[in-house]
Write a protein that holds these residues in place. Structure first.
Motif, mmCIF file in Angstrom:
data_model
loop_
_atom_site.group_PDB
_atom_site.id
_atom_site.type_symbol
_atom_site.label_atom_id
_atom_site.label_comp_id
_atom_site.label_asym_id
_atom_site.label_seq_id
_atom_site.Cartn_x
_atom_site.Cartn_y
_atom_site.Cartn_z
ATOM 1 N N SER A 128 0.823 -1.221 0.000
ATOM 2 C CA SER A 128 0.000 0.000 0.000
ATOM 3 C C SER A 128 0.853 1.265 0.000
ATOM 4 O O SER A 128 0.321 2.373 0.031
ATOM 5 C CB SER A 128 -0.903 -0.003 1.244
ATOM 6 O OG SER A 128 -0.115 -0.011 2.426
ATOM 7 N N GLN A 129 2.166 1.110 -0.042
ATOM 8 C CA GLN A 129 3.062 2.263 0.050
ATOM 9 C C GLN A 129 3.563 2.682 -1.330
ATOM 10 O O GLN A 129 3.863 1.844 -2.174
ATOM 11 C CB GLN A 129 4.267 1.924 0.926
ATOM 12 C CG GLN A 129 3.899 1.490 2.337
ATOM 13 C CD GLN A 129 5.128 1.023 3.087
ATOM 14 O OE1 GLN A 129 6.071 1.785 3.303
ATOM 15 N NE2 GLN A 129 5.130 -0.234 3.485
ATOM 16 N N THR A 130 3.673 3.980 -1.522
ATOM 17 C CA THR A 130 4.281 4.536 -2.726
ATOM 18 C C THR A 130 5.526 5.302 -2.300
ATOM 19 O O THR A 130 5.452 6.229 -1.487
ATOM 20 C CB THR A 130 3.313 5.472 -3.456
ATOM 21 O OG1 THR A 130 2.154 4.726 -3.842
ATOM 22 C CG2 THR A 130 3.961 6.052 -4.708
ATOM 23 N N ILE A 131 6.677 4.884 -2.832
ATOM 24 C CA ILE A 131 7.962 5.454 -2.421
ATOM 25 C C ILE A 131 8.544 6.239 -3.593
ATOM 26 O O ILE A 131 8.635 5.737 -4.717
ATOM 27 C CB ILE A 131 8.928 4.340 -1.986
ATOM 28 C CG1 ILE A 131 8.357 3.622 -0.761
ATOM 29 C CG2 ILE A 131 10.311 4.902 -1.684
ATOM 30 C CD1 ILE A 131 8.982 2.283 -0.504
ATOM 31 N N THR A 132 8.933 7.472 -3.333
ATOM 32 C CA THR A 132 9.545 8.332 -4.350
ATOM 33 C C THR A 132 10.982 8.628 -3.937
ATOM 34 O O THR A 132 11.237 8.998 -2.785
ATOM 35 C CB THR A 132 8.751 9.637 -4.506
ATOM 36 O OG1 THR A 132 7.419 9.322 -4.911
ATOM 37 C CG2 THR A 132 9.383 10.540 -5.551
ATOM 38 N N ARG A 133 11.907 8.448 -4.868
ATOM 39 C CA ARG A 133 13.318 8.697 -4.588
ATOM 40 C C ARG A 133 13.953 9.506 -5.711
ATOM 41 O O ARG A 133 13.516 9.451 -6.859
ATOM 42 C CB ARG A 133 14.076 7.364 -4.461
ATOM 43 C CG ARG A 133 13.748 6.551 -3.206
ATOM 44 C CD ARG A 133 14.476 7.077 -2.000
ATOM 45 N NE ARG A 133 14.099 6.392 -0.782
ATOM 46 C CZ ARG A 133 14.670 5.281 -0.319
ATOM 47 N NH1 ARG A 133 15.628 4.708 -1.016
ATOM 48 N NH2 ARG A 133 14.287 4.745 0.811
ATOM 49 N N LYS A 134 15.021 10.205 -5.358
ATOM 50 C CA LYS A 134 15.814 10.986 -6.309
ATOM 51 C C LYS A 134 17.156 10.293 -6.488
ATOM 52 O O LYS A 134 17.775 9.883 -5.494
ATOM 53 C CB LYS A 134 16.004 12.407 -5.750
ATOM 54 C CG LYS A 134 16.702 13.364 -6.683
ATOM 55 C CD LYS A 134 16.768 14.758 -6.074
ATOM 56 C CE LYS A 134 17.783 14.831 -4.953
ATOM 57 N NZ LYS A 134 18.046 16.208 -4.493
ATOM 58 N N ILE A 135 17.598 10.147 -7.728
ATOM 59 C CA ILE A 135 18.827 9.402 -7.978
ATOM 60 C C ILE A 135 19.659 10.096 -9.042
ATOM 61 O O ILE A 135 19.126 10.727 -9.965
ATOM 62 C CB ILE A 135 18.499 7.949 -8.409
ATOM 63 C CG1 ILE A 135 19.753 7.092 -8.452
ATOM 64 C CG2 ILE A 135 17.755 7.910 -9.743
ATOM 65 C CD1 ILE A 135 19.477 5.620 -8.630
ATOM 66 N N GLY A 136 20.978 9.996 -8.905
ATOM 67 C CA GLY A 136 21.887 10.491 -9.931
ATOM 68 C C GLY A 136 22.203 9.372 -10.906
ATOM 69 O O GLY A 136 22.621 8.282 -10.502
ATOM 70 N N LEU A 137 22.005 9.621 -12.187
ATOM 71 C CA LEU A 137 22.264 8.614 -13.219
ATOM 72 C C LEU A 137 23.665 8.834 -13.778
ATOM 73 O O LEU A 137 23.977 9.888 -14.313
ATOM 74 C CB LEU A 137 21.219 8.729 -14.333
ATOM 75 C CG LEU A 137 19.756 8.556 -13.898
ATOM 76 C CD1 LEU A 137 18.817 8.788 -15.068
ATOM 77 C CD2 LEU A 137 19.520 7.168 -13.294
ATOM 78 N N ARG A 138 24.520 7.832 -13.630
ATOM 79 C CA ARG A 138 25.884 7.924 -14.139
ATOM 80 C C ARG A 138 26.504 6.541 -14.186
ATOM 81 O O ARG A 138 26.081 5.632 -13.469
ATOM 82 C CB ARG A 138 26.749 8.869 -13.296
ATOM 83 C CG ARG A 138 27.389 8.281 -12.056
ATOM 84 C CD ARG A 138 26.416 7.936 -10.976
ATOM 85 N NE ARG A 138 27.035 7.291 -9.831
ATOM 86 C CZ ARG A 138 27.218 5.989 -9.718
ATOM 87 N NH1 ARG A 138 26.894 5.186 -10.684
ATOM 88 N NH2 ARG A 138 27.766 5.486 -8.643
ATOM 89 N N LYS A 139 27.519 6.379 -14.994
ATOM 90 C CA LYS A 139 28.256 5.132 -15.084
ATOM 91 C C LYS A 139 29.687 5.378 -14.652
ATOM 92 O O LYS A 139 30.359 6.263 -15.192
ATOM 93 C CB LYS A 139 28.220 4.586 -16.511
ATOM 94 C CG LYS A 139 28.930 3.245 -16.671
ATOM 95 C CD LYS A 139 28.804 2.722 -18.093
ATOM 96 C CE LYS A 139 29.478 1.365 -18.243
ATOM 97 N NZ LYS A 139 29.347 0.846 -19.631
ATOM 98 N N ILE A 140 30.143 4.594 -13.684
ATOM 99 C CA ILE A 140 31.521 4.729 -13.195
ATOM 100 C C ILE A 140 32.258 3.424 -13.445
ATOM 101 O O ILE A 140 31.782 2.346 -13.078
ATOM 102 C CB ILE A 140 31.553 5.074 -11.694
ATOM 103 C CG1 ILE A 140 30.923 6.454 -11.464
ATOM 104 C CG2 ILE A 140 32.989 5.057 -11.167
ATOM 105 C CD1 ILE A 140 30.928 6.882 -10.020
ATOM 106 N N GLU A 141 33.409 3.540 -14.084
ATOM 107 C CA GLU A 141 34.252 2.370 -14.347
ATOM 108 C C GLU A 141 35.623 2.584 -13.717
ATOM 109 O O GLU A 141 36.191 3.674 -13.795
ATOM 110 C CB GLU A 141 34.408 2.166 -15.853
ATOM 111 C CG GLU A 141 33.099 1.935 -16.589
ATOM 112 C CD GLU A 141 33.277 2.064 -18.079
ATOM 113 O OE1 GLU A 141 33.587 1.044 -18.733
ATOM 114 O OE2 GLU A 141 33.121 3.202 -18.596
ATOM 115 N N VAL A 142 36.146 1.527 -13.094
ATOM 116 C CA VAL A 142 37.511 1.543 -12.578
ATOM 117 C C VAL A 142 38.385 0.831 -13.596
ATOM 118 O O VAL A 142 38.167 -0.337 -13.917
ATOM 119 C CB VAL A 142 37.605 0.847 -11.205
ATOM 120 C CG1 VAL A 142 39.045 0.865 -10.696
ATOM 121 C CG2 VAL A 142 36.688 1.529 -10.198
#
Length: 366
Positions: free
Chosen positions: A176-190
């Motif tokens: 019954s829960q609706t969760i909203t989140r903020k995220i940074g989209l990026r690709k990191i390679e070592v």
């Protein structure tokens, strides 16, 4: 969260359980003991130093830690190493409820962790974002809800000094829960490809590539910002991290003798584009390899990696700080190096397994 460290926890006089790891999340079913009106939660804490000395009696080897002036068995317990004193800081063996303490009430399920994976095409014009929510239903059964988003021309998150720190907002429904989140989209390679030095001696380069672009990393080492828990405030975190950004840093290293930091630390690093080389909490010591110790570490990593992995700022998980060097520092380790080396490898295997399972898109650097 962040119960430091050895406590027996009571609710209204009923014992709920005992804690023994600062870095774990501890949960108890309190419904049988709740009453209308005022309820009393109580923790009875033991001395971490004396408890570590007691644990040491069960081992036939010593587990020394450098820089520690008094609490000589600090490596046996899961508590910030620097609480026992370090070459730069005072010994302050704090104790108590150092993080959030919550009553969680739910009818259908409670959400334990929310995290995601990101897959980009070659020119970063498309991102497939898969969101996972680990939850527990009303009968105590664990389950995972998922949602998938395909984002065209995704707003990319860049480190400080390279580009903007843009974010994408998603929603996932769990019960019954609706969760909203903020995220940074990026690709990191070592990048760790073989090369040779000026004398033709073989080695390997190390570089970070963000969103397809190799960047020069510059920064500093992060230790807990105060020896006193109540002085680790959001204002103090912000002042220090803003200072790092103003000095043109783009990466800081979370040191393994400190702590997995408070949520606001990671949120500010996300906001300001400060990447994190994140040690796991082991430093300048040799550690046990038995199930008492490694079992506790498994629970700690299972919690912390899922708690933190969705932060854009975390670039890499590192196994520890200077623990390979510690094999050569002490009489005990020099006299029986194969024994201690085997323990180091066993602990690294546990850490590697945890990162592979709970954060497979990030590198683990032993």
């Amino acid at each position: 969260e962040d119960v430091d460290t050895f406590a027996t926890v009571y609710l209204n006089g009923h014992e709920l359980g005992k804690t023994d790891n600062r870095f774990r999340r501890w949960e108890y079913d309190i419904k049988p003991y709740l009453k209308r009106g005022t309820n009393e939660l109580k923790g009875v804490f033991e001395s971490s130093e004396l408890k570590a000395n007691e644990i040491a009696k069960g081992y036939d080897h010593k587990f020394p830690m450098s820089n520690v002036p008094w609490a000589k068995n600090q490596a046996l317990i899961r508590k910030p190493a620097c609480h026992a004193g370090w070459d730069w800081g005072l010994a302050q063996m704090i104790t108590g409820f150092c993080g959030e303490t919550k009553i969680l009430a739910y009818d259908d399920c409670k959400v334990d962790y929310v995290y995601s994976t990101q897959e980009f095409n070659s020119d970063f014009t498309l991102c497939a974002l898969t969101v996972f929510a680990d939850a527990t239903d009303a009968n105590g059964r664990a389950f995972t809800a998922t949602n998938r988003f395909v984002i065209e021309n995704p707003p990319l998150w860049w480190p400080n000094g390279v580009g903007k720190q843009e974010f994408y907002t998603y929603t996932i429904k769990v019960g019954s829960q609706t969760i909203t989140r903020k995220i940074g989209l990026r690709k990191i390679e070592v990048l760790n490809t073989p090369d040779k030095d000026e004398n033709d001696k073989p080695g390997a380069r190390m570089a970070f590539r963000v969103n397809g672009r190799e960047l020069f990393m510059k920064g500093a080492n992060w230790i807990p910002c105060s020896a006193f828990e109540n002085e680790q405030t959001p204002e103090r975190y912000r002042d220090l991290i803003e200072s790092a950004a103003a000095a043109n840093m783009n990466m800081i290293r979370v040191w393994g003798g400190g702590q997995y930091e408070k949520d606001c630390f990671y949120e500010i690093c996300d906001e300001l584009g400060i990447l994190l080389w994140h040690d796991l909490m082991f430093s300048c010591a040799v550690y046990p390899g038995d199930e008492r110790f490694l079992g506790s570490v498994r629970e700690e990593l299972k919690h912390q990696i899922r708690r933190l992995r969705d932060h854009a700022s975390i670039a890499m998980w590192c196994g520890d700080n200077e623990c390979v060097g510690a094999l050569n520092w002490f009489k005990e380790t020099k006299d029986d190096k194969p024994y201690y080396k085997k323990l180091l490898e066993a602990r690294h295997a546990v850490s590697d397994e945890a990162v592979t399972k709970y954060d497979p898109q990030r590198a683990f650097w032993p």
